[in-house]
Design a protein around this motif. Structure first.
Motif, PDB file in Angstrom:
ATOM      1  N   ILE A  94       0.845  -1.187   0.000  1.00  0.00           N
ATOM      2  CA  ILE A  94       0.000   0.000   0.000  1.00  0.00           C
ATOM      3  C   ILE A  94       0.882   1.239   0.000  1.00  0.00           C
ATOM      4  O   ILE A  94       2.068   1.186   0.357  1.00  0.00           O
ATOM      5  CB  ILE A  94      -0.942   0.048   1.233  1.00  0.00           C
ATOM      6  CG1 ILE A  94      -0.125   0.020   2.526  1.00  0.00           C
ATOM      7  CG2 ILE A  94      -1.956  -1.082   1.188  1.00  0.00           C
ATOM      8  CD1 ILE A  94      -0.919   0.292   3.772  1.00  0.00           C
ATOM      9  N   ASP A  95       0.324   2.376  -0.391  1.00  0.00           N
ATOM     10  CA  ASP A  95       1.032   3.649  -0.278  1.00  0.00           C
ATOM     11  C   ASP A  95       0.186   4.693   0.459  1.00  0.00           C
ATOM     12  O   ASP A  95       0.533   5.873   0.489  1.00  0.00           O
ATOM     13  CB  ASP A  95       1.455   4.175  -1.650  1.00  0.00           C
ATOM     14  CG  ASP A  95       0.285   4.358  -2.616  1.00  0.00           C
ATOM     15  OD1 ASP A  95      -0.877   4.127  -2.198  1.00  0.00           O
ATOM     16  OD2 ASP A  95       0.523   4.719  -3.782  1.00  0.00           O
ATOM     17  N   LEU A  96      -0.932   4.245   1.049  1.00  0.00           N
ATOM     18  CA  LEU A  96      -1.829   5.147   1.767  1.00  0.00           C
ATOM     19  C   LEU A  96      -2.537   4.366   2.859  1.00  0.00           C
ATOM     20  O   LEU A  96      -3.004   3.246   2.619  1.00  0.00           O
ATOM     21  CB  LEU A  96      -2.840   5.747   0.790  1.00  0.00           C
ATOM     22  CG  LEU A  96      -3.837   6.777   1.311  1.00  0.00           C
ATOM     23  CD1 LEU A  96      -3.124   7.988   1.873  1.00  0.00           C
ATOM     24  CD2 LEU A  96      -4.793   7.203   0.193  1.00  0.00           C
ATOM     25  N   LEU A  97      -2.574   4.934   4.060  1.00  0.00           N
ATOM     26  CA  LEU A  97      -3.261   4.281   5.179  1.00  0.00           C
ATOM     27  C   LEU A  97      -4.130   5.316   5.879  1.00  0.00           C
ATOM     28  O   LEU A  97      -3.630   6.357   6.318  1.00  0.00           O
ATOM     29  CB  LEU A  97      -2.247   3.684   6.163  1.00  0.00           C
ATOM     30  CG  LEU A  97      -2.759   2.611   7.138  1.00  0.00           C
ATOM     31  CD1 LEU A  97      -1.593   1.800   7.684  1.00  0.00           C
ATOM     32  CD2 LEU A  97      -3.534   3.214   8.301  1.00  0.00           C
ATOM     33  N   ALA A  98      -5.422   5.049   5.952  1.00  0.00           N
ATOM     34  CA  ALA A  98      -6.376   5.961   6.601  1.00  0.00           C
ATOM     35  C   ALA A  98      -6.754   5.392   7.956  1.00  0.00           C
ATOM     36  O   ALA A  98      -7.212   4.253   8.047  1.00  0.00           O
ATOM     37  CB  ALA A  98      -7.618   6.140   5.742  1.00  0.00           C
TER      38      ALA A  98
END
Length: 449
Positions: free
Chosen positions: A368-372
């Protein structure tokens, strides 16, 4: 890699100077959006271990995006608007934040470092180590110029002071004004009601509701102070007045001193960093912050996302990301549960992946390159504690103890909305309205001879 999501943005294209490089930006957008869209993902370095840091909360509360702007240190990039010719430098790094040689500290001391215990009691060496540690750490150099000449002080009285312009704060201010009170609304965001521009919860009021509330306040003659941070509520020793006075820092180095007859604290909740290793890597965002960045600013900071959290906000941010073309690879919890949870984030200079534990106990690596991070909140209770209100720890984090009308144990001090506990937008508006009416009544009582 971040990308712009809005086609035909009408805002003028301006250019910023970022450490000698000229980058384009949309005039008036938050500086964080400009930097991310230009590929600048590391905005600062950690004070002690020089770890890479990127924006997380976009509310000026986490300290992850402090930069030097036009010679002034420690400016939250998320709280300053981009303008033509703005000079931006990243802090606490050598020779640059992207290639900071001191990041080796984190590699040499993976278990942590306490410089106070290095060579204690050894003459000369102890002092040298402490001095070196102070040089390697810090939050930027002093400003290039003396701002004392341009600073100013404004002092004014009001009947009801409302701190915070979210759903609860706006409702409190409107109801207090309708009850005939002179109202001052103070908000630390550049635009009152910012949280309503990208709501994630079902039933949240629309931006139109916010605009209507602001028009009602303007029509009532209320004073609205934006980009103004209330940093203290004070009660002088021996003072006869029961309600504390407030001190606030506004734009253009303005110091405000406000003397209210009643105070409504509606400072909301803060999105907190999650508790797993590498939680501070660039590419990890609070869900509410990420929603603003995508919906309001038109910048999507990744292409493959993991959502970590529970409840409607986790579902809301996943839907929003998918709507803007981002692949959501999984939705898991922050704690062990039936959907699994995050064990650690992976990456060096930015987020590159995550390890999640599945319900059966096995682990899975995700690219992944984004974590919310959704729902990891705690009430922003500092001012309430400063005023003497009771604050306690609960399953919702720190909250102010208040009744349904927002009354705290301090007469004339009210708290409403998420600062008083997790609640739906409708519940926040309802409590804010009650608090506004109660505050107006208290102010009238204080004014009576």
């Amino acid at each position: 890699m971040a990308r712009r999501t809005k086609e035909g943005d009408p805002r003028r294209i301006v250019h910023l100077e970022v450490e000698g490089q000229r980058i384009p930006a949309r005039e008036g957008e938050p500086l964080t959006a400009s930097l991310l869209a230009a590929g600048v993902e590391i905005l600062s370095r950690g004070v002690k271990y020089h770890r890479a840091r990127g924006p997380f909360c976009l509310a000026g509360r986490c300290g992850q995006c402090l930069v030097r702007v036009d010679g002034e240190a420690n400016v939250p990039a998320c709280q300053v608007a981009a303008r033509d010719g703005m000079r931006v430098e990243r802090q606490n790094a050598f020779p640059s934040a992207s290639h900071d040689v001191f990041r080796a500290i984190d590699w040499f001391y993976p278990r942590g470092l306490d410089h106070h215990t290095l060579f204690p009691g050894v003459p000369v060496v102890e002092k040298v180590v402490a001095r070196v540690a102070r040089q390697l750490a810090g939050l930027g150099k002093l400003p290039d110029s003396d701002h004392a000449a341009s600073a100013r002080h404004v002092e004014h009285e009001t009947e009801v002071l409302v701190i915070g312009a979210g759903p609860a704060g706006l409702a409190a201010a409107v109801e207090a004004a309708r009850a005939g009170a002179r109202v001052t609304l103070v908000d630390d965001r550049t635009e009152p009601g910012t949280s309503l521009l990208a709501p994630l919860q079902p039933g949240a009021p629309s931006p139109g509701w916010r605009d209507e509330a602001l028009r009602a306040l303007e029509g009532s003659g209320a004073r609205i102070l934006s980009s103004t941070f209330v940093f203290g509520l004070f009660r002088e020793d021996g003072a006869s007045i029961r309600v504390p006075w407030a001190a606030a820092r506004g734009p253009d180095r303005t110091l405000h001193t406000l003397h209210p007859r009643a105070v409504v604290i509606a400072t909301g909740a803060t999105e907190n960093l999650p508790l797993f290793p590498n939680n501070d890597l660039p590419g990890i965002f609070g869900a509410r912050a990420l929603a603003l960045l995508v919906e309001r600013d038109g910048v999507l900071p990744g292409e493959r996302a993991l959502v970590a959290g529970e409840g409607p906000e986790a579902e809301g941010i996943a839907q929003l990301l998918r709507r803007h073309g981002c692949e959501v690879v999984a939705t898991v919890g922050l704690e062990p549960g039936p959907r699994g949870h995050v064990v650690r984030a992976r990456g060096r200079g930015r987020l590159a992946g995550a390890i999640v534990q599945l319900p059966d106990g096995s682990e899975r690596k995700l690219r992944i390159d984004l974590l919310a991070v959704a729902g990891n909140l705690s009430g922003f209770v500092d001012l309430a504690r400063h005023a003497g209100a009771e604050v306690r720890m609960s399953g919702d984090g720190f909250v102010v103890v208040a009744d349904e009308a927002g009354r705290t144990r301090i007469p004339g001090v009210f708290a409403c909305g998420e600062v008083a506990g997790r609640r739906s937008p409708e519940e926040a508006i309802r409590q804010g309205s009650e608090a506004g009416r109660a505050a107006a009544a208290f102010a009238r009582q204080e004014a009576a001879p």
